[in-house]
Motif scaffolding. Structure first.
Motif, PDB file in Angstrom:
ATOM      1  N   LYS A  87       1.177   9.368   3.507  1.00  0.00           N
ATOM      2  CA  LYS A  87       1.452   8.531   4.670  1.00  0.00           C
ATOM      3  C   LYS A  87       2.711   7.691   4.444  1.00  0.00           C
ATOM      4  O   LYS A  87       3.535   7.535   5.344  1.00  0.00           O
ATOM      5  N   GLU A  88       2.851   7.142   3.218  1.00  0.00           N
ATOM      6  CA  GLU A  88       4.024   6.327   2.910  1.00  0.00           C
ATOM      7  C   GLU A  88       5.294   7.167   3.016  1.00  0.00           C
ATOM      8  O   GLU A  88       6.298   6.736   3.567  1.00  0.00           O
ATOM      9  N   GLY A  91       6.369   7.873   6.513  1.00  0.00           N
ATOM     10  CA  GLY A  91       6.726   6.692   7.282  1.00  0.00           C
ATOM     11  C   GLY A  91       5.626   6.201   8.205  1.00  0.00           C
ATOM     12  O   GLY A  91       5.898   5.584   9.219  1.00  0.00           O
ATOM     13  N   GLU A  92       4.378   6.466   7.856  1.00  0.00           N
ATOM     14  CA  GLU A  92       3.261   6.082   8.712  1.00  0.00           C
ATOM     15  C   GLU A  92       2.751   4.673   8.442  1.00  0.00           C
ATOM     16  O   GLU A  92       1.762   4.278   9.017  1.00  0.00           O
ATOM     17  N   THR A  93       3.410   3.929   7.598  1.00  0.00           N
ATOM     18  CA  THR A  93       2.996   2.559   7.347  1.00  0.00           C
ATOM     19  C   THR A  93       4.130   1.609   7.708  1.00  0.00           C
ATOM     20  O   THR A  93       5.304   1.938   7.511  1.00  0.00           O
ATOM     21  N   SER A  94       3.769   0.469   8.263  1.00  0.00           N
ATOM     22  CA  SER A  94       4.783  -0.522   8.599  1.00  0.00           C
ATOM     23  C   SER A  94       4.946  -1.539   7.474  1.00  0.00           C
ATOM     24  O   SER A  94       5.803  -2.409   7.538  1.00  0.00           O
ATOM     25  N   LEU A  95       4.099  -1.406   6.444  1.00  0.00           N
ATOM     26  CA  LEU A  95       4.171  -2.320   5.304  1.00  0.00           C
ATOM     27  C   LEU A  95       5.255  -1.888   4.335  1.00  0.00           C
ATOM     28  O   LEU A  95       5.609  -0.704   4.272  1.00  0.00           O
ATOM     29  N   PRO A  96       5.772  -2.809   3.533  1.00  0.00           N
ATOM     30  CA  PRO A  96       6.768  -2.413   2.529  1.00  0.00           C
ATOM     31  C   PRO A  96       6.176  -1.417   1.540  1.00  0.00           C
ATOM     32  O   PRO A  96       5.005  -1.519   1.175  1.00  0.00           O
TER      33      PRO A  96
END
Length: 151
Positions: A87-88, A91-96
């Motif tokens: 997921k990271e 680009g499926e996370t908005s977190l750093p």
């Protein structure tokens, strides 16, 4: 080495205050709390992150790193971890997203101790803690050289 399984943050803060020799008046002024509130914090096993951030700044010590070490040693691994990494990457996370793990000397010594005592094999350490083979072998070389010769 500290036991990162159970973190009582108040104890860690109290120890750092004692080591630093800070006066209570300075702590009260910086924290904007009463002496009773400060003393109460020393008994707490957990604190609000904003409060912990203030303690970290005042005492010039990253108390959050204690929790990072806990996560590195005791967080679940396996399929869930692989799905999160995918997921990271997608680009499926908005977190750093952090590229590297933070391995302190204590963590490295803990892991190498597991190998030295035979509690875990090198392969088990790599699988259980998701440590790359090259990283583990660099640690083994570096920290073996630093130990005094035992004849």
């Amino acid at each position: 080495m500290e036991d990162f399984r159970s973190i009582h943050i108040g104890n860690f803060i109290r120890r750092r205050v004692d080591e630093s020799g800070l006066e209570m008046d300075r702590i009260i002024g910086f924290m904007k709390r009463t002496e009773e509130e400060i003393l109460e914090m020393f008994t707490c096993s957990s604190l609000d992150t904003e409060v912990l951030l203030r303690w970290s700044k005042l005492l010039r010590y990253d108390f959050f790193r204690l929790y990072t070490q806990h996560i590195m040693l005791y967080a679940p691994t396996g399929k869930d971890l692989m799905n999160e990494k995918k997921k990271e990457k997608d680009g499926e996370t908005s977190l750093p997203v952090f590229r590297k793990n933070i391995y302190t000397t204590e963590i490295i010594q803990f892991i190498l101790g597991l190998i030295d005592t035979g509690e875990k094999t090198r392969q088990e350490v790599m699988e259980d803690y998701k440590i790359p083979k090259t990283t583990l072998y660099k640690w083994l070389t570096k920290y073996k050289q630093q130990k005094p010769d035992e004849d």
